[in-house]
Write an enzyme that holds these catalytic residues in place. Structure first.
Site, PDB file in Angstrom:
ATOM      1  N   HIS A   1      -3.975 -21.941  42.572  1.00  0.00           N
ATOM      2  CA  HIS A   1      -2.701 -21.399  42.088  1.00  0.00           C
ATOM      3  C   HIS A   1      -2.088 -20.443  43.112  1.00  0.00           C
ATOM      4  CE1 HIS A   1       0.452 -20.664  39.236  1.00  0.00           C
ATOM      5  NE2 HIS A   1       0.416 -19.425  39.687  1.00  0.00           N
TER       6      HIS A   1
ATOM      7  N   HIS B   1       7.232 -21.323  40.717  1.00  0.00           N
ATOM      8  CA  HIS B   1       6.538 -22.593  40.426  1.00  0.00           C
ATOM      9  C   HIS B   1       7.484 -23.777  40.574  1.00  0.00           C
ATOM     10  CE1 HIS B   1       3.586 -20.058  37.782  1.00  0.00           C
ATOM     11  NE2 HIS B   1       3.500 -19.782  39.085  1.00  0.00           N
TER      12      HIS B   1
ATOM     13  N   ASP C   1       1.687 -20.645  44.508  1.00  0.00           N
ATOM     14  CA  ASP C   1       2.622 -19.513  44.560  1.00  0.00           C
ATOM     15  C   ASP C   1       3.149 -19.297  45.971  1.00  0.00           C
ATOM     16  OD1 ASP C   1       2.640 -18.746  41.903  1.00  0.00           O
ATOM     17  OD2 ASP C   1       1.086 -17.220  42.131  1.00  0.00           O
TER      18      ASP C   1
ATOM     19  N   HIS D   1       2.704 -12.266  45.438  1.00  0.00           N
ATOM     20  CA  HIS D   1       4.147 -12.467  45.658  1.00  0.00           C
ATOM     21  C   HIS D   1       4.752 -11.432  46.607  1.00  0.00           C
ATOM     22  CE1 HIS D   1       4.209 -15.585  42.741  1.00  0.00           C
ATOM     23  NE2 HIS D   1       3.794 -14.808  41.793  1.00  0.00           N
TER      24      HIS D   1
HETATM   25 ZN   LIG Z   1       2.228 -18.382  39.923  1.00  0.00          ZN
END
Ligand SMILES: [Zn+2]
Length: 302
Positions: free
Chosen positions: A235, A79, A239, A262
């Site tokens: 979001h 972040h 990311d 991720h």
């Molecule tokens: Zn995140």
């Protein structure tokens, strides 16, 4: 902004570590050109990890992006990196007194406020830009991340969740614009109550709460309200930008994510950088001969 940039003044923040639940003190300091983003552990006598593809800990990507340099680990970097990358801040020293960047409110908005306080300082060295010249795609297990040539840095994302409040969400945006500040930065991370309870029972995310995440049960959100109607996919874009930032260069290309996270972002980035026919790295109008070799000494002055 074609030149590299750092921050004008050092700034401080205090927040909770998502995993430890303990308070973390963080200081951002200006850094010389070609430094990149370097995390310094003040609790480990200034041991450091530079944000780079080599530093990604591929064993620990399920919940957040962990960077590692030998035994030195920094968790939950994405972040802060997302905020720095969107603001075109190339060089900064991030001092923390524990193993993770504070989670703040689960979004990158508090880091943009911090950058606003710090001010941005242009540096007399041109930025390196990785320009996509040929589409590249990476797929695994029904998830996909790909990139196509574009005149600027754009990100599109699509998620699908079997939950009445999420279902299918799609969004596309230009990263270096007010769109990021208004439509992406406020978006908080999210999780399902059943997963959170399980992770907590395993000793993980001790700092996780509705103060720093949207929490969903089977058919509703437990927080008071959403900040954006498409906060979930927003979001994911936040990311992805943070995860791409570890490349240590700026991007010109249109990146797409489909049901990714991720681990997919990191595996895609590593594969992309190895696919040297798909991009060029440009600095001040000249193509760099070493296709991908971010240079620069790492100052360790604490
Ligand atoms: Zn995140």
């Amino acid at each position: 902004m074609k030149n590299q940039a750092t921050i004008r003044h050092e700034v401080h923040a205090v927040g909770t570590g998502l995993h430890s639940g303990k308070l973390v003190h963080m200081t951002l300091r200006p850094a010389p050109p070609n430094t990149g983003i370097v995390f310094v552990r003040t609790d480990l006598h200034g041991a450091y990890v530079k944000a780079s593809v080599e530093a990604i800990d591929f064993e620990m990507l399920q919940l957040a992006t962990t960077l590692r340099n030998g035994d030195v680990v920094v968790q939950t970097t994405e972040h802060l990196l997302s905020a720095l990358f969107s603001a075109n801040v190339d060089n900064v020293i991030v001092e923390i007194d524990g193993p993770e960047v504070p989670i703040m409110d689960g979004s990158s908005a508090p880091f943009l406020v911090l950058l606003d306080e710090a001010g941005i300082k242009r540096q007399p060295v041109p930025a390196k830009v990785l320009k996509i010249v040929k589409p590249f795609s990476f797929e695994a297990g029904g998830k996909k991340v790909w990139v196509t040539p574009s005149g600027d840095f754009r990100v599109s994302y699509e998620i699908r969740f079997d939950h009445p409040l999420i279902q299918r969400q799609r969004k596309t945006m230009n990263v270096h614009s007010r769109e990021y500040e208004e439509q992406v930065a406020p978006a908080r991370t999210f999780g399902f109550l059943r997963d959170l309870d399980y992770l907590k029972s395993k000793g993980l995310i001790q700092g996780g709460s509705m103060d720093n995440a949207i929490v969903l049960d089977a058919d509703r959100i437990l927080n008071e309200s959403l900040r954006l109607k498409d906060e979930f996919v927003s979001h994911k874009i936040l990311d992805m930008i943070g995860d791409l930032a570890v490349a240590g260069v700026r991007f010109q290309g249109h990146f797409h994510g489909y049901k990714a996270g991720h681990e997919m972002h990191a595996r895609f980035l590593r594969a992309l950088l190895a696919a040297e026919d798909c991009y060029v790295v440009v600095q001040d109008g000249a193509t760099l001969p070493a296709a991908f070799a971010p240079a620069g000494d790492v100052p360790v002055a604490v």
